[in-house]
Design a protein around this motif. Sequence first.
Motif, mmCIF file in Angstrom:
data_model
loop_
_atom_site.group_PDB
_atom_site.id
_atom_site.type_symbol
_atom_site.label_atom_id
_atom_site.label_comp_id
_atom_site.label_asym_id
_atom_site.label_seq_id
_atom_site.Cartn_x
_atom_site.Cartn_y
_atom_site.Cartn_z
ATOM 1 N N GLY A 1 40.738 33.423 14.895
ATOM 2 C CA GLY A 1 41.838 33.132 13.991
ATOM 3 C C GLY A 1 43.192 33.570 14.536
ATOM 4 N N TYR A 2 44.209 33.478 13.663
ATOM 5 C CA TYR A 2 45.588 33.754 14.059
ATOM 6 C C TYR A 2 46.174 34.957 13.312
ATOM 7 N N GLY A 3 45.312 35.748 12.691
ATOM 8 C CA GLY A 3 45.785 36.821 11.821
ATOM 9 C C GLY A 3 46.654 37.856 12.501
ATOM 10 N N LYS A 4 46.411 38.114 13.790
ATOM 11 C CA LYS A 4 47.134 39.197 14.454
ATOM 12 C C LYS A 4 48.616 38.916 14.657
ATOM 13 N N ILE A 5 49.016 37.676 14.451
ATOM 14 C CA ILE A 5 50.446 37.392 14.596
ATOM 15 C C ILE A 5 51.252 38.181 13.572
ATOM 16 N N GLU A 6 50.621 38.541 12.446
ATOM 17 C CA GLU A 6 51.330 39.312 11.426
ATOM 18 C C GLU A 6 51.656 40.716 11.923
ATOM 19 N N PHE A 7 50.781 41.298 12.737
ATOM 20 C CA PHE A 7 51.082 42.596 13.323
ATOM 21 C C PHE A 7 52.240 42.483 14.311
ATOM 22 N N PHE A 8 52.234 41.399 15.076
ATOM 23 C CA PHE A 8 53.327 41.164 16.025
ATOM 24 C C PHE A 8 54.653 41.054 15.296
ATOM 25 N N VAL A 9 54.647 40.317 14.171
ATOM 26 C CA VAL A 9 55.867 40.155 13.382
ATOM 27 C C VAL A 9 56.316 41.500 12.816
ATOM 28 N N GLY A 10 55.351 42.313 12.370
ATOM 29 C CA GLY A 10 55.710 43.632 11.856
ATOM 30 C C GLY A 10 56.424 44.469 12.901
ATOM 31 N N ILE A 11 55.994 44.375 14.169
ATOM 32 C CA ILE A 11 56.651 45.106 15.252
ATOM 33 C C ILE A 11 58.051 44.550 15.494
ATOM 34 N N VAL A 12 58.179 43.213 15.466
ATOM 35 C CA VAL A 12 59.497 42.596 15.645
ATOM 36 C C VAL A 12 60.455 43.060 14.550
ATOM 37 N N VAL A 13 59.961 43.109 13.304
ATOM 38 C CA VAL A 13 60.778 43.591 12.196
ATOM 39 C C VAL A 13 61.268 45.010 12.483
ATOM 40 N N GLY A 14 60.350 45.865 12.925
ATOM 41 C CA GLY A 14 60.719 47.248 13.216
ATOM 42 C C GLY A 14 61.747 47.363 14.322
ATOM 43 N N LEU A 15 61.580 46.585 15.396
ATOM 44 C CA LEU A 15 62.516 46.641 16.514
ATOM 45 C C LEU A 15 63.902 46.132 16.116
ATOM 46 N N VAL A 16 63.940 45.077 15.304
ATOM 47 C CA VAL A 16 65.231 44.562 14.827
ATOM 48 C C VAL A 16 65.944 45.620 13.985
ATOM 49 N N LEU A 17 65.182 46.324 13.154
ATOM 50 C CA LEU A 17 65.777 47.369 12.321
ATOM 51 C C LEU A 17 66.279 48.545 13.159
ATOM 52 N N ILE A 18 65.552 48.870 14.239
ATOM 53 C CA ILE A 18 66.024 49.930 15.135
ATOM 54 C C ILE A 18 67.357 49.544 15.763
ATOM 55 N N PHE A 19 67.444 48.289 16.191
ATOM 56 C CA PHE A 19 68.704 47.795 16.761
ATOM 57 C C PHE A 19 69.835 47.848 15.722
ATOM 58 N N ALA A 20 69.530 47.444 14.481
ATOM 59 C CA ALA A 20 70.533 47.480 13.422
ATOM 60 C C ALA A 20 70.976 48.911 13.135
ATOM 61 N N ALA A 21 70.014 49.841 13.125
ATOM 62 C CA ALA A 21 70.341 51.241 12.858
ATOM 63 C C ALA A 21 71.286 51.799 13.926
ATOM 64 N N ALA A 22 71.026 51.448 15.186
ATOM 65 C CA ALA A 22 71.887 51.931 16.271
ATOM 66 C C ALA A 22 73.300 51.379 16.133
ATOM 67 N N ASN A 23 73.408 50.096 15.732
ATOM 68 C CA ASN A 23 74.724 49.485 15.582
ATOM 69 C C ASN A 23 75.479 49.995 14.354
ATOM 70 N N ILE A 24 74.774 50.616 13.436
ATOM 71 C CA ILE A 24 75.430 51.250 12.296
ATOM 72 C C ILE A 24 75.845 52.675 12.657
ATOM 73 N N PHE A 25 74.947 53.396 13.314
ATOM 74 C CA PHE A 25 75.159 54.821 13.565
ATOM 75 C C PHE A 25 76.314 55.075 14.540
ATOM 76 N N ILE A 26 76.327 54.368 15.668
ATOM 77 C CA ILE A 26 77.292 54.668 16.737
ATOM 78 C C ILE A 26 78.748 54.524 16.280
ATOM 79 N N PRO A 27 79.179 53.369 15.713
ATOM 80 C CA PRO A 27 80.587 53.272 15.294
ATOM 81 C C PRO A 27 80.936 54.213 14.134
ATOM 82 N N SER A 28 79.986 54.463 13.243
ATOM 83 C CA SER A 28 80.253 55.367 12.120
ATOM 84 C C SER A 28 80.408 56.800 12.609
ATOM 85 N N PHE A 29 79.577 57.177 13.582
ATOM 86 C CA PHE A 29 79.663 58.519 14.169
ATOM 87 C C PHE A 29 81.022 58.711 14.840
#
Length: 299
Positions: free
Chosen positions: A82-110
């Motif tokens: 089946g194709y179920g594991k793609i959901e785990f891959f998407v979960g990792i992509v979500v996390g990485l995008v959020l890490i990138f967003a967090a860095a772009n918020i933290f640096i200029p605010s700091f």
Amino acid sequence: MTTLSNVNGNEKCAGCARSVMMISALANVVMAFVKGFVGFMTGSKVLLADALHSGADIICGFFSILSSWTSGKQSDQKHPYGYGKIEFFVGIVVGLVLIFAAANIFIPSFKAFFLTPPVTVHAPPFIALWVALLSIYANIVVSQLTLCAAKRVNSPALDAISADNRSDAYSSVPVALAIMGAQLGFPQLDSIGAIFVSIIILKIAVTLVIKNYRGLMDAAAQPQEVQNISKIVKSLPEVKDIGYLKTRLTGRNIWVDLQVLVDGKKTVSEADLICTRIRSALIQKINTIGNVQVTLKPV
């Protein structure tokens, strides 16, 4: 040795899950635009940071919708499991995008907090506070809808979206407090609030990456789920004991591979009936079971 596949959830629940994904994506688009526009017009760093967070959610929502369509496909010759594991891959992509967003918020605010003199910082107007409060309410509603759908279809991707919307609601609370404090005479609270938002986002993002990485590495089901499977199998009168019990996560489903000990005097037809009963019992009592593979060992 026999196997049985189980399609998880009914069509109504699957349709509801897709609708919730669309609602979540639309809500993120609207809130990202509103917060970005008002943040830019009012000069509120914390509101712009929150808008960036919502913008990241839009990307996450797109990937999640894509994964939902793909993971629901039946197994085929190229993908027999089946194709179920793609959901785990998407979960990792979500996390990485959020890490990138967090860095772009933290640096200029700091930089703004530590390098900008307090006398040059201005408090955002009152409309920024109303937008932050609206964001809290909207994200709580969307998060609850998504969490309900995630539980119905046992979707890691939907669970990731729900967690992401919850993080939006949590992050908008310090946003509102920072804007309110800035209006009361502490303008640098706007930058402090943006730093705090980035830390919240980073924590949730790292948790999502670790959780979904386990799924990609064929992690076993939760201990309580394994115990429940063992209890159901052992409750059958024909089963004397369990030789081994292995589980692995494949997206929304749990795949089970077990060996059971049975009376060695059983005929082939009786053994086949025992396997059928084991599979039926597990599938009927645990709706997240996707596949059951049973091996009998005579004793």
